[in-house]
Design a protein around this motif. Structure first.
Motif, PDB file in Angstrom:
ATOM      1  N   PRO A   9       0.791  -1.237   0.000  1.00  0.00           N
ATOM      2  CA  PRO A   9       0.000   0.000   0.000  1.00  0.00           C
ATOM      3  C   PRO A   9       0.822   1.286   0.000  1.00  0.00           C
ATOM      4  N   TYR A  10       2.029   1.246  -0.538  1.00  0.00           N
ATOM      5  CA  TYR A  10       2.877   2.436  -0.507  1.00  0.00           C
ATOM      6  C   TYR A  10       3.205   2.917  -1.915  1.00  0.00           C
ATOM      7  N   CYS A  11       3.294   4.232  -2.067  1.00  0.00           N
ATOM      8  CA  CYS A  11       3.650   4.880  -3.331  1.00  0.00           C
ATOM      9  C   CYS A  11       4.634   6.006  -3.039  1.00  0.00           C
ATOM     10  N   LYS A  14       0.569   9.647  -4.633  1.00  0.00           N
ATOM     11  CA  LYS A  14      -0.652   9.120  -5.222  1.00  0.00           C
ATOM     12  C   LYS A  14      -0.962   9.846  -6.527  1.00  0.00           C
ATOM     13  N   SER A  22      -3.758   3.352  -0.587  1.00  0.00           N
ATOM     14  CA  SER A  22      -2.309   3.497  -0.703  1.00  0.00           C
ATOM     15  C   SER A  22      -1.887   4.783  -0.022  1.00  0.00           C
ATOM     16  N   GLY A  60      -0.912  -2.856  -5.853  1.00  0.00           N
ATOM     17  CA  GLY A  60      -0.704  -1.731  -4.950  1.00  0.00           C
ATOM     18  C   GLY A  60      -1.631  -0.570  -5.206  1.00  0.00           C
ATOM     19  N   GLY A  61      -1.177   0.621  -4.735  1.00  0.00           N
ATOM     20  CA  GLY A  61       0.187   0.946  -4.370  1.00  0.00           C
ATOM     21  C   GLY A  61       1.200   0.719  -5.486  1.00  0.00           C
TER      22      GLY A  61
END
Length: 381
Positions: A9-11, A14, A22, A60-61
């Motif tokens: 769940p990381y970027c 966004k 995310s 995801g993410g």
């Protein structure tokens, strides 16, 4: 067939159109990997295990924020606890702004054998308009790096209906993608304006204008024709593949098959004690971590659809595909034929001329696929 979905769940940041769960906190990914490994172990202890796992999908993410060592650690944990097929399809989504040759080589060594690269458009102005962190040149470099380290099964995500986009721009993107070595699959989506996103607010405020519905439909039709001419055959509403390269993981979804969802906000579906069960994990990292540290699975919601709902899900998902709903599989799963379960819906679709049928499958034709939402209303319990 069973699959495993893992949500990262990381970027870096966004995108303007994204409403997925995310967070722009890439520095937190290391701790998250440890939590994922704990969930893998707990799930293997407390949930039914499939006899074999044929697909793994990292979504995801931005899963390509994972280092090679982190990717290997997650896949090693899966292999320690689940019967992952030796020839399993193992896919990771990849943002061109976060991947380089060294990282992709490490993924390949860890067992990843399919990439899904998010291009969206070959036009840098359109990429900037929707908040992507990469350029077209960076995408091309990423694809070449992937091919150089041994990837030969690569999907590319493209979008139409973007702010100010023309049909010519969309076709130029497809032309570039189809000419590249290693590209076996194209996911071609229309932009969906999701409430609460920055792009939604900009459109509502009149700061950004999207193409009208007719223009979007024309882009879609032109794109489908172009992809078909280049050997990418439509097998699902928005997915096109060269022969033998349909995504096995997504085919399992569309057949309403079993899969385990791991990670924040991940969803899964499986038979538990003989009952078809859908599960959804908690949607914040804090709640996810708290559950696992308390030796609990991080489940937010568990649903057990009644038979009529499960039948509808099977039809809804199957009718997304060109092949449609398998008639023998439907009869085996529910003890009733599709035609006996939904005689009125089938009759109306035939009257409308929206069906394409074989001895063992019931499907929608091209017109029906374009109007799938309307078709499904006939089946809705």
């Amino acid at each position: 067939m069973a699959g495993i979905y893992i949500h990262i769940p990381y970027c870096v940041k966004k995108c303007a159109y994204c409403d997925f769960v995310s967070f722009a906190e890439p520095e937190a990914i290391g701790a998250y990997v440890g939590l994922l490994r704990r969930e893998i172990a707990l799930s293997a202890q407390r949930l039914p295990k499939p006899g074999r796992v044929e697909t793994v999908f990292f979504g995801g993410g931005t899963p390509s924020l994972l280092s090679g060592e982190q990717m290997a650690a997650i896949l090693d944990a899966l292999r320690d606890h689940y019967p992952i097929d030796a020839d399993a399809e193992i896919t990771t989504e990849c943002n061109p702004g976060t991947a380089d040759g060294e990282r992709l080589a490490a993924y390949r060594a860890a067992g990843v054998n399919r990439l899904s690269i998010g291009l969206q458009s070959a036009d840098d102005g359109l990429l900037a308009a929707i908040g992507r962190i990469h350029t077209c040149v960076r995408f091309l470099t990423t694809v070449q790096s992937a091919v150089d380290v041994g990837f030969s099964n690569i999907n590319v995500d493209v979008m139409h209906g973007l702010p100010g986009q023309t049909e010519a721009q969309y076709l130029a993107t497809l032309e570039m993608v189809c000419a590249l070595e290693g590209i076996t699959h194209v996911s071609a989506y229309a932009l969906i304006l999701e409430q609460g996103t920055p792009l939604y607010r900009a459109v509502r405020a009149g700061r950004v204008q999207l193409p009208d519905e007719d223009a979007v439909a024309d882009m879609q039709d032109a794109g489908m024709a172009y992809l078909s001419e280049r050997g990418f055959l439509r097998y699902e509403i928005s997915n096109f593949a060269r022969e033998g390269y349909a995504c096995r993981h997504n085919l399992n979804y569309w057949r309403n098959g079993e899969y385990l969802g791991l990670g924040v906000a991940a969803h899964g579906a499986m038979h538990i004690d003989g009952v078809w069960t859908r599960r959804a994990n908690v949607e914040t990292v804090g709640a996810y971590a708290a559950a696992l540290r308390a030796d609990r699975l991080p489940v937010q919601e568990t649903l057990t659809p009644v038979c009529a709902e499960e039948m509808f899900e099977t039809v809804m998902l199957g009718l997304r595909t060109v092949r449609g709903v398998s008639l023998p599989d439907f009869k085996e799963r529910f003890g009733i034929s599709l035609f006996d379960a939904y005689p009125d819906a089938v009759a109306e679709l035939r009257r409308l001329g929206w069906t394409s049928e074989t001895a063992d499958a019931f499907s929608l034709n091209a017109r029906g696929l374009d109007l799938q939402n309307e078709a499904l209303l006939l089946f809705d319990p």
